[in-house]
Design a protein around this motif. Structure first.
Motif, PDB file in Angstrom:
ATOM      1  N   GLY A  97       0.768  -8.532   2.967  1.00 41.57           N
ATOM      2  CA  GLY A  97       0.767  -7.517   2.160  1.00 41.57           C
ATOM      3  C   GLY A  97       2.132  -6.646   2.279  1.00 41.57           C
ATOM      4  O   GLY A  97       2.116  -5.614   1.702  1.00 41.57           O
ATOM      5  N   LYS A  98       3.190  -7.454   2.631  1.00 40.58           N
ATOM      6  CA  LYS A  98       4.567  -6.838   2.672  1.00 40.58           C
ATOM      7  C   LYS A  98       5.509  -7.627   1.851  1.00 40.58           C
ATOM      8  O   LYS A  98       5.153  -8.810   1.743  1.00 40.58           O
ATOM      9  CB  LYS A  98       5.006  -6.437   4.104  1.00 40.58           C
ATOM     10  CG  LYS A  98       3.992  -5.666   4.985  1.00 40.58           C
ATOM     11  CD  LYS A  98       4.725  -5.158   6.204  1.00 40.58           C
ATOM     12  CE  LYS A  98       3.512  -4.530   6.876  1.00 40.58           C
ATOM     13  NZ  LYS A  98       3.953  -4.503   8.372  1.00 40.58           N
ATOM     14  N   ALA A 116      -2.429  -6.341  -7.644  1.00 39.45           N
ATOM     15  CA  ALA A 116      -2.312  -6.646  -6.122  1.00 39.45           C
ATOM     16  C   ALA A 116      -0.935  -7.070  -5.929  1.00 39.45           C
ATOM     17  O   ALA A 116      -0.520  -7.113  -4.753  1.00 39.45           O
ATOM     18  CB  ALA A 116      -3.269  -7.610  -5.648  1.00 39.45           C
ATOM     19  N   GLU A 136       0.820  -1.201   0.047  1.00 39.96           N
ATOM     20  CA  GLU A 136      -0.046   0.147   0.009  1.00 39.96           C
ATOM     21  C   GLU A 136       0.918   1.150  -0.061  1.00 39.96           C
ATOM     22  O   GLU A 136       0.270   2.396  -0.230  1.00 39.96           O
ATOM     23  CB  GLU A 136      -1.125  -0.046   1.258  1.00 39.96           C
ATOM     24  CG  GLU A 136      -0.208   0.005   2.533  1.00 39.96           C
ATOM     25  CD  GLU A 136      -1.326  -0.058   3.908  1.00 39.96           C
ATOM     26  OE1 GLU A 136      -0.921   0.128   4.551  1.00 39.96           O
ATOM     27  OE2 GLU A 136      -2.320  -0.886   3.635  1.00 39.96           O
ATOM     28  N   PRO A 179      -0.052 -11.503  -3.738  1.00 41.05           N
ATOM     29  CA  PRO A 179      -0.703 -11.945  -2.691  1.00 41.05           C
ATOM     30  C   PRO A 179      -0.486 -13.534  -2.582  1.00 41.05           C
ATOM     31  O   PRO A 179      -0.874 -14.260  -3.287  1.00 41.05           O
ATOM     32  CB  PRO A 179      -2.232 -11.491  -2.619  1.00 41.05           C
ATOM     33  CG  PRO A 179      -2.105 -10.459  -3.840  1.00 41.05           C
ATOM     34  CD  PRO A 179      -0.936 -10.922  -4.613  1.00 41.05           C
TER      35      PRO A 179
END
Length: 179
Positions: free
Chosen positions: A124-125, A59, A15, A96
Motif C-alpha cells: 500500500g505504499k 485504489a 491512505e 495494488p
C-alpha cells in the motif's frame, strides 16, 4: 542489505493521499547524494531534488512531476571535469499488487500511458525516493563531453570513409584481370 534497497527512501502510504491529491517536494541530503554518486559512477552529485504531485485513482495512484540534479562527471574525450544538469519528467501509474500483470518487469517505466501496465504498490505504499533515483539514473549522460569537444577522427569531415568491402573489390579486379 536488501537486494532492491534504494539509498534514498521516501515512502508514502496511499491512505495518506487525500482525494484532492498530495504535493511533495524532496531534497536529497549530503549522505544520500554521496551514496548515489558512487552508485551511478559520478564524480559528484551536488544537487538532487524532486517535485511530485500524487493523485488517487481508485485504489491506485498517479505520480507526476520532475527530478532535477546537478552531476559532476568526467569528459570522455579530455578526461576533464564536466558539470551537467538533469531535468527528467515523471509520469507513472501505480496499482495494488493484484492489479498488476505478472509479466511486468521490476524496472520503473520512463513514462506512463494507458497502454502500459501500472507499477505495483508494495504494502500500500510507493517510494518517492526510489522513483527519483530511477529517473536520476535514466537522465545521466553515459558519454559526457565538455561543450565544443569532438572525438578525434581519422577521416576528414568532407572525406568519405573507405568501404569495408574495398579490399574485396580489389581482389575481384585482380582475379578478373588474370582471366
Amino acid at each position: 542489505m536488501e537486494k532492491n534497497r534504494s539509498p534514498w527512501s521516501v515512502p508514502v502510504a496511499v491512505e495518506d493521499i487525500s482525494e484532492t491529491g498530495l504535493h511533495v517536494e524532496i531534497d536529497a541530503h549530503d549522505t544520500v547524494r554521496a551514496e548515489l554518486a558512487m552508485l551511478a559512477g559520478l564524480r559528484e552529485l551536488s544537487r538532487l531534488s524532486a517535485v511530485f504531485d500524487l493523485a488517487r485513482r481508485g485504489a491506485g495512484v498517479r505520480v507526476t512531476g520532475n527530478v532535477s540534479a546537478r552531476v559532476g562527471q568526467t569528459c570522455v574525450v579530455t578526461l576533464e571535469p564536466v558539470e551537467n544538469d538533469i531535468d527528467e519528467l515523471v509520469d507513472l501509474r501505480f496499482a495494488p499488487q493484484a492489479a498488476v500483470p505478472a509479466a511486468k518487469s521490476e524496472t520503473v517505466a520512463a513514462h506512463a500511458s494507458d497502454d502500459e501496465p501500472p507499477e505495483p504498490l508494495l504494502d500500500g505504499k510507493l517510494d518517492l525516493g526510489a522513483i527519483a533515483t530511477e529517473f536520476l539514473l535514466l537522465g545521466i549522460d553515459p558519454y559526457p563531453r565538455k561543450p565544443g569537444v569532438e572525438l578525434p577522427c581519422d577521416v576528414a569531415p568532407d572525406e568519405k570513409p573507405p568501404s569495408p568491402f574495398a579490399a574485396l573489390a580489389g581482389l575481384a579486379t585482380k582475379r578478373d584481370g588474370k582471366k
